[in-house]
Design a protein around this motif. Structure first.
Motif, PDB file in Angstrom:
ATOM      1  N   MET A   1       0.838  -1.194   0.000  1.00  0.00           N
ATOM      2  CA  MET A   1       0.000   0.000   0.000  1.00  0.00           C
ATOM      3  C   MET A   1       0.877   1.250   0.000  1.00  0.00           C
ATOM      4  O   MET A   1       1.791   1.371   0.801  1.00  0.00           O
ATOM      5  N   LYS A   2       0.582   2.165  -0.897  1.00  0.00           N
ATOM      6  CA  LYS A   2       1.349   3.409  -0.956  1.00  0.00           C
ATOM      7  C   LYS A   2       0.921   4.324   0.191  1.00  0.00           C
ATOM      8  O   LYS A   2      -0.202   4.222   0.679  1.00  0.00           O
ATOM      9  N   PRO A   3       1.803   5.242   0.592  1.00  0.00           N
ATOM     10  CA  PRO A   3       1.497   6.110   1.739  1.00  0.00           C
ATOM     11  C   PRO A   3       0.197   6.920   1.561  1.00  0.00           C
ATOM     12  O   PRO A   3      -0.527   7.146   2.517  1.00  0.00           O
ATOM     13  N   ASN A   4      -0.112   7.323   0.337  1.00  0.00           N
ATOM     14  CA  ASN A   4      -1.303   8.143   0.099  1.00  0.00           C
ATOM     15  C   ASN A   4      -2.596   7.349   0.062  1.00  0.00           C
ATOM     16  O   ASN A   4      -3.675   7.922   0.151  1.00  0.00           O
ATOM     17  N   ASP A   5      -2.493   6.020  -0.082  1.00  0.00           N
ATOM     18  CA  ASP A   5      -3.692   5.202  -0.226  1.00  0.00           C
ATOM     19  C   ASP A   5      -4.690   5.410   0.915  1.00  0.00           C
ATOM     20  O   ASP A   5      -5.895   5.416   0.691  1.00  0.00           O
ATOM     21  N   ARG A   6      -4.169   5.570   2.136  1.00  0.00           N
ATOM     22  CA  ARG A   6      -5.058   5.769   3.285  1.00  0.00           C
ATOM     23  C   ARG A   6      -5.895   7.039   3.119  1.00  0.00           C
ATOM     24  O   ARG A   6      -7.091   7.042   3.396  1.00  0.00           O
ATOM     25  N   VAL A   7      -5.255   8.095   2.639  1.00  0.00           N
ATOM     26  CA  VAL A   7      -5.964   9.361   2.415  1.00  0.00           C
ATOM     27  C   VAL A   7      -7.007   9.188   1.317  1.00  0.00           C
ATOM     28  O   VAL A   7      -8.138   9.658   1.440  1.00  0.00           O
TER      29      VAL A   7
ATOM     30  N   ARG B   1      -8.724   6.729   0.522  1.00  0.00           N
ATOM     31  CA  ARG B   1      -9.865   5.906   0.958  1.00  0.00           C
ATOM     32  C   ARG B   1     -10.797   6.640   1.924  1.00  0.00           C
ATOM     33  O   ARG B   1     -11.846   6.132   2.268  1.00  0.00           O
ATOM     34  N   ILE B   2     -10.392   7.818   2.363  1.00  0.00           N
ATOM     35  CA  ILE B   2     -11.253   8.586   3.275  1.00  0.00           C
ATOM     36  C   ILE B   2     -12.548   8.933   2.543  1.00  0.00           C
ATOM     37  O   ILE B   2     -12.536   9.316   1.376  1.00  0.00           O
ATOM     38  N   LYS B   3     -13.660   8.776   3.238  1.00  0.00           N
ATOM     39  CA  LYS B   3     -14.970   9.042   2.634  1.00  0.00           C
ATOM     40  C   LYS B   3     -15.202  10.555   2.533  1.00  0.00           C
ATOM     41  O   LYS B   3     -14.990  11.283   3.502  1.00  0.00           O
TER      42      LYS B   3
ATOM     43  N   ASP C   1     -15.368   7.413  -1.607  1.00  0.00           N
ATOM     44  CA  ASP C   1     -14.087   7.832  -1.033  1.00  0.00           C
ATOM     45  C   ASP C   1     -13.520   8.959  -1.907  1.00  0.00           C
ATOM     46  O   ASP C   1     -14.065   9.262  -2.977  1.00  0.00           O
TER      47      ASP C   1
ATOM     48  N   GLU D   1     -10.879   9.176  -3.689  1.00  0.00           N
ATOM     49  CA  GLU D   1     -10.414   8.735  -5.007  1.00  0.00           C
ATOM     50  C   GLU D   1     -11.585   8.682  -6.000  1.00  0.00           C
ATOM     51  O   GLU D   1     -11.505   9.211  -7.107  1.00  0.00           O
TER      52      GLU D   1
END
Length: 116
Positions: free
Chosen positions: A1-7, A9-11, A57, A59
């Motif tokens: 998982m890339k570092p930005n993936d968490r961001v 996925r934020i709704k 999300d 994205e």
């Protein structure tokens, strides 16, 4: 998982009320928040509400945005200690553009100046 993936996925439905609260603390309105987000993304008010209702999300929110405003590249400045114009990742840059517009709104900047 890339570092930005968490961001990514934020709704959007979780971020939007935070934007509204931030603006309202500075005597701005939800309508103004929605107006700058619609300006940036090309969503109509109904389209924006639809993204909130279907719990997209960030994205998906930007992937389905009708059209990023051609003047969005004029959005400059610092968000969370990072210059938005220097952000490499296109999606992260769009998210930071949105943050920056809401910041400017909360700082009392006129809508005409925010929507360059």
């Amino acid at each position: 998982m890339k570092p930005n993936d968490r961001v990514f996925r934020i709704k959007f439905s979780k971020v939007h009320p935070l934007y509204v609260q931030k603006a309202e603390r500075k005597n701005r309105t939800r309508e103004e928040v929605d107006q700058v987000i619609c300006w940036l993304t090309g969503y109509s008010q109904a389209g924006l509400q639809q993204q909130i209702d279907k719990d997209s999300d960030l994205e998906t929110f930007f992937a389905e945005a009708p059209a990023l405003h051609p003047n969005s590249a004029l959005i400059k400045g610092v968000v969370c200690g990072v210059r938005v114009e220097d952000i490499e990742d296109p999606l992260m840059r769009k998210i930071r553009y949105m943050d920056k517009l809401v910041d400017e709104l909360a700082k009392g900047k006129a809508l005409e100046k925010i929507m360059r």
